[in-house]
Motif scaffolding. Structure first.
Motif, PDB file in Angstrom:
ATOM      1  N   THR A 179       0.801  -1.226   0.000  1.00 18.03           N
ATOM      2  CA  THR A 179       0.000   0.000   0.000  1.00 18.03           C
ATOM      3  C   THR A 179       0.834   1.276   0.000  1.00 18.03           C
ATOM      4  O   THR A 179       0.416   2.280  -0.593  1.00 18.03           O
ATOM      5  CB  THR A 179      -0.954   0.023   1.209  1.00 18.03           C
ATOM      6  N   LEU A 180       1.989   1.263   0.626  1.00 18.84           N
ATOM      7  CA  LEU A 180       2.792   2.500   0.649  1.00 18.84           C
ATOM      8  C   LEU A 180       3.311   2.882  -0.740  1.00 18.84           C
ATOM      9  O   LEU A 180       3.262   4.062  -1.105  1.00 18.84           O
ATOM     10  CB  LEU A 180       3.932   2.380   1.662  1.00 18.84           C
ATOM     11  N   PRO A 181       3.793   1.933  -1.552  1.00 22.02           N
ATOM     12  CA  PRO A 181       4.148   2.309  -2.933  1.00 22.02           C
ATOM     13  C   PRO A 181       2.950   2.812  -3.736  1.00 22.02           C
ATOM     14  O   PRO A 181       3.083   3.729  -4.558  1.00 22.02           O
ATOM     15  CB  PRO A 181       4.705   1.005  -3.517  1.00 22.02           C
ATOM     16  N   LEU A 182       1.767   2.221  -3.507  1.00 24.72           N
ATOM     17  CA  LEU A 182       0.567   2.723  -4.185  1.00 24.72           C
ATOM     18  C   LEU A 182       0.253   4.145  -3.735  1.00 24.72           C
ATOM     19  O   LEU A 182      -0.112   5.002  -4.540  1.00 24.72           O
ATOM     20  CB  LEU A 182      -0.622   1.810  -3.887  1.00 24.72           C
ATOM     21  N   LEU A 183       0.403   4.384  -2.442  1.00 26.24           N
ATOM     22  CA  LEU A 183       0.197   5.734  -1.903  1.00 26.24           C
ATOM     23  C   LEU A 183       1.208   6.698  -2.513  1.00 26.24           C
ATOM     24  O   LEU A 183       0.863   7.820  -2.912  1.00 26.24           O
ATOM     25  CB  LEU A 183       0.348   5.708  -0.380  1.00 26.24           C
ATOM     26  N   ASN A 184       2.441   6.273  -2.597  1.00 31.97           N
ATOM     27  CA  ASN A 184       3.505   7.114  -3.141  1.00 31.97           C
ATOM     28  C   ASN A 184       3.198   7.546  -4.569  1.00 31.97           C
ATOM     29  O   ASN A 184       3.495   8.674  -4.968  1.00 31.97           O
ATOM     30  CB  ASN A 184       4.825   6.332  -3.105  1.00 31.97           C
ATOM     31  N   ARG A 185       2.555   6.658  -5.327  1.00 36.02           N
ATOM     32  CA  ARG A 185       2.232   6.954  -6.723  1.00 36.02           C
ATOM     33  C   ARG A 185       0.885   7.640  -6.875  1.00 36.02           C
ATOM     34  O   ARG A 185       0.453   7.925  -8.001  1.00 36.02           O
ATOM     35  CB  ARG A 185       2.250   5.664  -7.558  1.00 36.02           C
ATOM     36  N   GLY A 186       0.210   7.901  -5.776  1.00 38.56           N
ATOM     37  CA  GLY A 186      -1.084   8.567  -5.853  1.00 38.56           C
ATOM     38  C   GLY A 186      -2.221   7.646  -6.216  1.00 38.56           C
ATOM     39  O   GLY A 186      -3.320   8.102  -6.551  1.00 38.56           O
ATOM     40  N   LYS A 187      -2.002   6.325  -6.137  1.00 37.33           N
ATOM     41  CA  LYS A 187      -3.047   5.348  -6.446  1.00 37.33           C
ATOM     42  C   LYS A 187      -3.937   5.081  -5.237  1.00 37.33           C
ATOM     43  O   LYS A 187      -5.009   4.496  -5.371  1.00 37.33           O
ATOM     44  CB  LYS A 187      -2.417   4.027  -6.924  1.00 37.33           C
ATOM     45  N   LEU A 188      -3.475   5.457  -4.059  1.00 32.51           N
ATOM     46  CA  LEU A 188      -4.271   5.459  -2.835  1.00 32.51           C
ATOM     47  C   LEU A 188      -4.165   6.852  -2.234  1.00 32.51           C
ATOM     48  O   LEU A 188      -3.166   7.565  -2.453  1.00 32.51           O
ATOM     49  CB  LEU A 188      -3.753   4.420  -1.826  1.00 32.51           C
ATOM     50  N   ASP A 189      -5.161   7.230  -1.442  1.00 28.07           N
ATOM     51  CA  ASP A 189      -5.150   8.543  -0.810  1.00 28.07           C
ATOM     52  C   ASP A 189      -4.613   8.491   0.620  1.00 28.07           C
ATOM     53  O   ASP A 189      -3.982   9.436   1.094  1.00 28.07           O
ATOM     54  CB  ASP A 189      -6.567   9.125  -0.789  1.00 28.07           C
ATOM     55  N   PHE A 190      -4.889   7.377   1.316  1.00 29.66           N
ATOM     56  CA  PHE A 190      -4.432   7.168   2.689  1.00 29.66           C
ATOM     57  C   PHE A 190      -4.033   5.698   2.852  1.00 29.66           C
ATOM     58  O   PHE A 190      -4.450   4.846   2.067  1.00 29.66           O
ATOM     59  CB  PHE A 190      -5.543   7.481   3.706  1.00 29.66           C
ATOM     60  N   THR A 191      -3.244   5.409   3.856  1.00 31.62           N
ATOM     61  CA  THR A 191      -2.950   4.019   4.234  1.00 31.62           C
ATOM     62  C   THR A 191      -2.800   3.953   5.746  1.00 31.62           C
ATOM     63  O   THR A 191      -2.610   4.973   6.417  1.00 31.62           O
ATOM     64  CB  THR A 191      -1.642   3.476   3.619  1.00 31.62           C
TER      65      THR A 191
END
Length: 316
Positions: free
Chosen positions: A66-78
């Protein structure tokens, strides 16, 4: 435990809709059944009901995903433990060579408290006494458990080269090895049901306490950045803890991306600050949540939206 929020699993990263387009924000967590998932569901409930933010829980493979997804803006929060976010921030351990530079802390929640314990009858009194003793190692499926164990041993000047290693896949198996007499000491969550089970199974456990000073804090930060040594006092939820100890405190945190709008983060953090009772109603772990420590110093960068609220609330 029940939740009003129904989590939706979205397979793959390519089909995440942007928050702006769907008017829905996402919070990534560990799989269902985990504390991280329950925490994310509680945060989403407060966001929906008290911040007017439509938040959806996205269960994934944990913060390594989830953190790499967050880093790429694919998630808003984790949701993650602070130590994992620290490694993402500095490109260490499971993120070696892959800094997640867009990850920010939004809010510090309740602390994960872990400690090393032995049998009441054990001659082991300090971390230095672990030299030559049997200790769990490897942790092939849960590296962070091994990391916490090594960090506490290091405060007593002990490394894995000084002990007899007993390979385990994860912390649960380490506790089971302790109960069966295969190892002499084990590191695990103080409030875990497994720790209570161990206390009952071996006729009582006793926790080791680390020295708490600038030197040992620095040792801990080197091995487990984002965690601190803090005093933990006896409480009903801590089986076997009869006197205060100094041990590892690493809070669960809400992360946001630098891509996540400031106003959205501000609204969520403000709602989390004001709604401890509602968080507790979702999961009892939030009983240990202190809103006044929502901006706990972790050596990690906070989101600008969070800092806006902290200043408004007189927290910084």
């Amino acid at each position: 435990m029940t939740f009003k929020l129904i989590a939706t699993i979205i397979a793959g990263t390519g089909i995440f809709a942007s928050a702006a387009a769907a008017q829905t924000v996402s919070i990534g967590t560990n799989p269902q059944g985990s504390l991280a998932y329950a925490s994310g569901a509680a945060v989403a409930k407060v966001a929906i009901e008290n911040a007017d933010v439509k938040m959806r829980v996205i269960p994934q493979g944990g913060p390594v995903v989830t953190l790499p997804l967050l880093n790429r803006g694919k998630l808003d929060f984790t949701i993650s433990v602070s130590v994992v976010t620290a490694f993402a921030n500095n490109g260490g351990a499971m993120f070696k060579g892959k800094k997640q530079e867009n990850v920010r802390v939004a809010a510090s929640l309740f602390p994960l408290i872990v400690g090393t314990y032995v049998r009441n009858s054990s001659p082991i009194k300090t971390f230095a006494d672990l030299r030559g003793k049997r200790v769990a190692s490897k942790f092939t499926k849960q590296k962070i458990s091994g990391l916490f164990s090594r960090a506490l041993m290091a405060t007593g000047g002990v490394t894995m080269n000084d002990v007899k290693k007993f390979p385990v896949p994860n912390g649960i198996r380490a506790v089971e090895a302790f109960m069966s007499g295969k190892i002499d000491a084990v590191n695990w969550s103080l409030s875990s049901a497994k720790t209570r089970q161990a206390h009952a199974a071996v006729g009582g456990i006793r926790f080791l306490s680390a020295e708490k000073n600038a030197k040992t804090q620095a040792i801990l930060q080197k091995i487990a950045p984002g965690a601190v040594l803090d005093e933990v006092k006896p409480a009903p939820r801590f089986a076997g803890l009869t006197k205060p100890i100094n041990t590892i405190v690493a809070p669960f945190i809400v992360n946001a991306s630098s891509h996540t709008p400031n106003e959205m983060v501000y609204k969520v953090v403000k709602a989390l600050y004001a709604n401890k009772a509602k968080l507790i109603s979702s999961h009892k772990a939030f009983k240990a949540y202190d809103p006044k420590k929502i901006n706990r110093e972790l050596g990690l960068p906070y989101h600008d939206g969070s800092k806006k609220f902290f200043k408004e609330a007189g927290l910084m």
